[in-house]
Design a protein around this motif. Sequence first.
Motif, mmCIF file in Angstrom:
data_model
loop_
_atom_site.group_PDB
_atom_site.id
_atom_site.type_symbol
_atom_site.label_atom_id
_atom_site.label_comp_id
_atom_site.label_asym_id
_atom_site.label_seq_id
_atom_site.Cartn_x
_atom_site.Cartn_y
_atom_site.Cartn_z
ATOM 1 N N CYS A 256 -5.278 11.390 -5.556
ATOM 2 C CA CYS A 256 -5.621 10.184 -4.773
ATOM 3 C C CYS A 256 -5.232 8.913 -5.521
ATOM 4 O O CYS A 256 -5.881 7.871 -5.373
ATOM 5 C CB CYS A 256 -7.110 10.155 -4.410
ATOM 6 N N GLY A 257 -4.216 9.016 -6.378
ATOM 7 C CA GLY A 257 -3.715 7.829 -7.073
ATOM 8 C C GLY A 257 -4.663 7.254 -8.098
ATOM 9 O O GLY A 257 -4.538 6.086 -8.465
ATOM 10 N N THR A 258 -5.621 8.044 -8.587
ATOM 11 C CA THR A 258 -6.608 7.531 -9.536
ATOM 12 C C THR A 258 -7.008 8.643 -10.484
ATOM 13 O O THR A 258 -6.689 9.820 -10.273
ATOM 14 C CB THR A 258 -7.847 6.998 -8.779
ATOM 15 N N CYS B 76 -10.936 8.666 -1.450
ATOM 16 C CA CYS B 76 -9.826 9.534 -1.091
ATOM 17 C C CYS B 76 -9.660 9.659 0.418
ATOM 18 O O CYS B 76 -10.607 9.455 1.188
ATOM 19 C CB CYS B 76 -10.047 10.942 -1.663
ATOM 20 N N SER C 113 -5.676 14.596 3.291
ATOM 21 C CA SER C 113 -4.376 14.660 3.972
ATOM 22 C C SER C 113 -4.228 15.905 4.843
ATOM 23 O O SER C 113 -3.252 16.035 5.585
ATOM 24 C CB SER C 113 -3.252 14.624 2.931
ATOM 25 N N THR D 173 -2.160 -4.918 0.090
ATOM 26 C CA THR D 173 -2.132 -3.955 1.201
ATOM 27 C C THR D 173 -3.225 -4.266 2.214
ATOM 28 O O THR D 173 -3.228 -3.706 3.313
ATOM 29 C CB THR D 173 -2.320 -2.518 0.681
ATOM 30 N N TYR E 242 6.248 1.863 -10.103
ATOM 31 C CA TYR E 242 6.120 1.977 -8.647
ATOM 32 C C TYR E 242 7.327 1.329 -7.967
ATOM 33 O O TYR E 242 7.916 0.373 -8.464
ATOM 34 C CB TYR E 242 4.848 1.271 -8.161
ATOM 35 N N SER F 82 7.984 -0.276 -4.190
ATOM 36 C CA SER F 82 7.324 -0.660 -2.952
ATOM 37 C C SER F 82 8.348 -0.800 -1.827
ATOM 38 O O SER F 82 9.539 -0.497 -1.984
ATOM 39 C CB SER F 82 6.563 -1.975 -3.160
ATOM 40 N N ASP G 275 3.643 -0.566 -0.326
ATOM 41 C CA ASP G 275 3.405 0.873 -0.199
ATOM 42 C C ASP G 275 1.949 1.176 -0.530
ATOM 43 O O ASP G 275 1.409 0.750 -1.562
ATOM 44 C CB ASP G 275 4.336 1.620 -1.155
ATOM 45 N N LEU G 276 1.305 1.952 0.346
ATOM 46 C CA LEU G 276 -0.121 2.219 0.187
ATOM 47 C C LEU G 276 -0.424 3.126 -1.005
ATOM 48 O O LEU G 276 -1.586 3.267 -1.402
ATOM 49 C CB LEU G 276 -0.681 2.841 1.468
ATOM 50 N N SER G 277 0.588 3.761 -1.579
ATOM 51 C CA SER G 277 0.342 4.637 -2.729
ATOM 52 C C SER G 277 0.208 3.853 -4.027
ATOM 53 O O SER G 277 -0.132 4.422 -5.064
ATOM 54 C CB SER G 277 1.481 5.649 -2.869
ATOM 55 N N ILE G 278 0.476 2.550 -3.991
ATOM 56 C CA ILE G 278 0.444 1.726 -5.199
ATOM 57 C C ILE G 278 -0.969 1.197 -5.419
ATOM 58 O O ILE G 278 -1.637 0.762 -4.468
ATOM 59 C CB ILE G 278 1.451 0.564 -5.086
#
Length: 1165
Positions: free
Chosen positions: A11-13, A75, A78, A136, A202, A204, A225-228
């Motif tokens: 979850c990018g963390t 989170c 998905s 974002t 990253y 974007s 980008d939402l993943s950043i």
Amino acid sequence: MPESCVNEGMCGTFYPLSLNGSHPKLEDGVVLRHVCAPGKKGCCTFTSYPIRVKACPGDYYVYEFKRQRYQTAYCIDSTKLSTAVTTTQPITSIDFITPPTTVYTTSSFDPCYEYTTLDEYWRDTRHWSYYEYNDTMVEWSGWYRLYLSGQSAKMSDWCINYMGCGGETGLYLNGSHPTLEDGVVTRDVLGSDIASNNCTKYKSTSIQVKACPGDYYVYELVKPDLSILRPSYCAVALPNISSDPCYNYESLDRPWRANNESGDFVCEWSFSWSGWYRLFYYGMNIRMPENCATGFICNTGMNLVLDGPHPQIEDGVVIREVCGSNYWSRGCCDSKSVPIRVKACPGNYYVYELASPHIGCSGYCTDVSTISQVDSTASPDILTGSTITFNYDPCNSYNIIDDNWRSTDSFLSTYNGVNEHDNNYEWDGWYRLLLNGLSAQMPDWCASYVTCGGVNGLWLHGSHPRLEDGVVTREVHSSRDAYCSYYRSNPIQVKACPGDYYVYKFTRPPISIPAPRYCAVSFPTPSVDPCDNYISLDDPWRSTENPANYYSFCDWGDSWNGFYRLFYNSQSAQMPESCANEGMCGTYNPLSLNGSHPKLEDGVVLRQVCAPGWRGCCSFAPHPIRVKACPGNYYVYEFKRLRFCAAYCIDSTKLSTAVTTTQPITSIDFITPPTTAPPVDPCYNYNVLDEPWRATSNEDSSQLMCDRAVSWSGWYRLFINGQSVQMPDTCVDENSCGTNAPLWLSGGHPTLEDGVVSRNVCAHWRNNCCYFQSNPIQVKACPGGFYVYEFVRPTTCNLAYCADVRNPCSELNCTEEERCGMKNGVYGCLCNKGHQKQRAAQDSFDFNETCESSSGSMSVSRCQLFEAGFSAEHLHLNDPSCRGTVQNGRVEFNFDNDQHICGTNLVANGSHFIYSNYIVGTPGTEGLISRVRILKLSFSCVYPQTQTLSMNAEINPVQSTLYKVLPSGEGVYQVRMVPYVDEEFTQPFTGREDAELDQEMHVEVGVEGVDSRQFALVMDTCWATPVNDPDYSLRWDLIIDECPNPEDDTVKLLQNGVSTSSRFSFRMFIFTANSTKLYLHCAVHLCLLSSEQCSTSCDSGEQRRERRALDLHDSASLSMGPLVWSGGNTDVQFLPDQVTVSEASCLCASLVLLFIPLMSFFTLF
């Protein structure tokens, strides 16, 4: 959101959050759900704030999220996605996101005239604070023009490490901005994480950019980008240049910035930078480097250089990125600092718009290879002081300096502007010092870590003069960190004046000293006799017999105010007058007086205070204190706030019954009063506390306990399942002992003789071992090896007392000279008391070294390293692969010149051959003992230049080889001279054969103990004397300038400068001055074969080569003899009784040993 455990790092963390339970149903309405993050203890190691959740028509959910305090993030599952159903209700943005300002329109087509103004100060690339903004969350629409505080700005098109621009990831253009003729272009957008130095971490969503008339840009910004992680578009505004910087700059002449300088750590983020600067090196032009600058250079931690070439004059002002690297860098541009503007100027120099760096302790470098003479008349800017012309006495005509930051008591390093220090001021005349209007003087003593508003505090090296002394000259030294004489400044004149003050004729300190400041100190006269107005200080832990154990008291946080009288359990006490052992007095750095106490008639006197260390009893010198002897046989002390962790000591050998005075003794609230002894011995009157959930091994967080709910009463002894245990006295893992924040004893357990003591209690939370400081408790050691505790309610929930079931010392294998203990939260092998005493006589870490030829070995004490903050596994030689091995409590290192070079460097500097290497302590990423200091222990095997040695006794040369066991740290090579009977050099003279006149003598000079692949031995000069004195006035030359003497055709040079041995021959002769003995002497040198200048041609028709370069050799002289004429040849007339062949001295060769001291030193950063 997921309803089950999510793996760490997803979850990018680092810590992904999921619901601890299922989602509600429609009919449940709004419900409360716990939120969990995984860890080593399971799926719910960390519990975040509960959130409210509601199921909505249309098969979706809404969540009331809460702000997090860790590196956590909510989170998305998905595996459970569905097509969103659009509602008529507009989606509003979060209120802390700044909406775009109003759009204004002057044209309906061109974005240069139809844009939204975006002016948010936190987008500036030069702001390093983290504001938690997130682009974002913004609904971007259309084109935008950037401003910063009303000034036109643009997006950054370069990377700066650790930039967040208000968020956690700073976004910048991957490519240059377009020109007007380019129109609308598309540019990629990259992100640099604020927590790392990865510029391309990253990528974007791309955006469109356009250059507009009027020298500005507009951007069609889109949602990143939402993943950043919390991305934010960066902005930069460069001020307009009102005048040509080639003629409007500040001169910066700081030679210590050069890339050939080292030994200091100046951090330039503390300087105030403003405008443009021209760089000088002792008045000559110099530039910033354009290439890599790694290592300990430029007198800083991170060396800053230009990432690209300097511009040409026709380029005008250009922007250049700035790279940072240091000793441990993996490349030339490991980090990127703030870009700067540069301009080439007529006259072959450059100006730089320098800015405050942000990547740790860093500094701008200069390149000594670019030094050139100044073409113009420009010279470094000097601040001119006011001028006072004195007619006669400077005591009546002086300037006043009243800067409170010059005080030795000042804890602030007021660096000010980069050019606003005392070596950039043109001092003129005499000066009197004041502090806040009160008379002051320069300190004539050194105190560690005194800066006086700069980097180096300047103090008077020598006492102040008396009135009758008149004007005197005194040296000025600088205090730098723990060193008292790090630099020497220019001398100054001083005069004592009537009225008990001094005047100084200050001079400009050398520009080679970084940021110097003249120091000032004021000692106001006490308005009341301190013997009648003092504060009582009764802390038994200050005793010279009390070890620090696992906790060190520090007086640096105390706000001392006035005079203090020392007590020890109500007995009158005094400070020790001699060195206190390290680790005693309840602290790692115990303080004692550096001198005796005063007498009653002395009144108030000033005394220096010392703390022991690797340099001896006074390795650290805090601010001196005032002391007074009082009637009643006691003393009072004016303690000062400390700049490092240390504590004032009590001499436990000099205690006396306190005499009660009529003056009440005041107390202060931060002084702990003596503990009252309990009426009944708690060792035999306690409660049993046996609760298995308190064990340090219990990591079950399903049921959290809190001792604040317990009604504690009396004393307790701890058990776990019937087995006696004790409280942990080191940090315990979070979420153990059946609670969130486990409580542990800070300060170590007492001994039997200590009786009842008071100890602080800490709770581990949020990765801070003492995040909560709970209420202190009383502890007592009891016969039978157990402890009892008087527990009290903790300060908050969830906190609970722990019971320790760990044994951290079982795998350390400490030797008899070591003991297991803790340092800075890590267990290791500490030195026992006997080893500590031995350590005081050593230079550094009990350093032991041995040099033999081109190899060396060295070792250091493991326990002394550990006590200084370094563990053995983090040490290595110049080659990081050459690590030490631990043998019997010592960390050993070895190198040689074959398969184990280990980065050893062989150099020749004109006077020595030097094999050099060093031991480096590189901090680790986990289990780090010290995060701020760096160890560099250098050593060298040095072969010095010339020595002249003559033989004082007759020695048989046959197979005569002398070896000597060297003391630790000395290297050796051997030079010998041996005569041979035959020309094949196979039969040395035995000392029994006769040498006749005109007999051919064969001599070999050789060297042992050096690497034959690297060195050759060269005979410079060989000569003979009739007595054993190489400097005797009567001599005959055999070899001159490496070649045979042209006046003696019997001399043959057989071999010279091709190997470690050289050979020549000559025919036997005697001096005609009634002498039958002949002594030979040779001056030789070692030569590096790699120089290809070791051998020379001695052909008569060829010019001899020029004298060798001084940096290629090492030389010595040796003698041999006597050679005795046998008398067999009667061509020379001597009386028979003048020659006694049977008693002729033995033919001999002297063996010359050059003992090479190993020069070693170490540096702590």
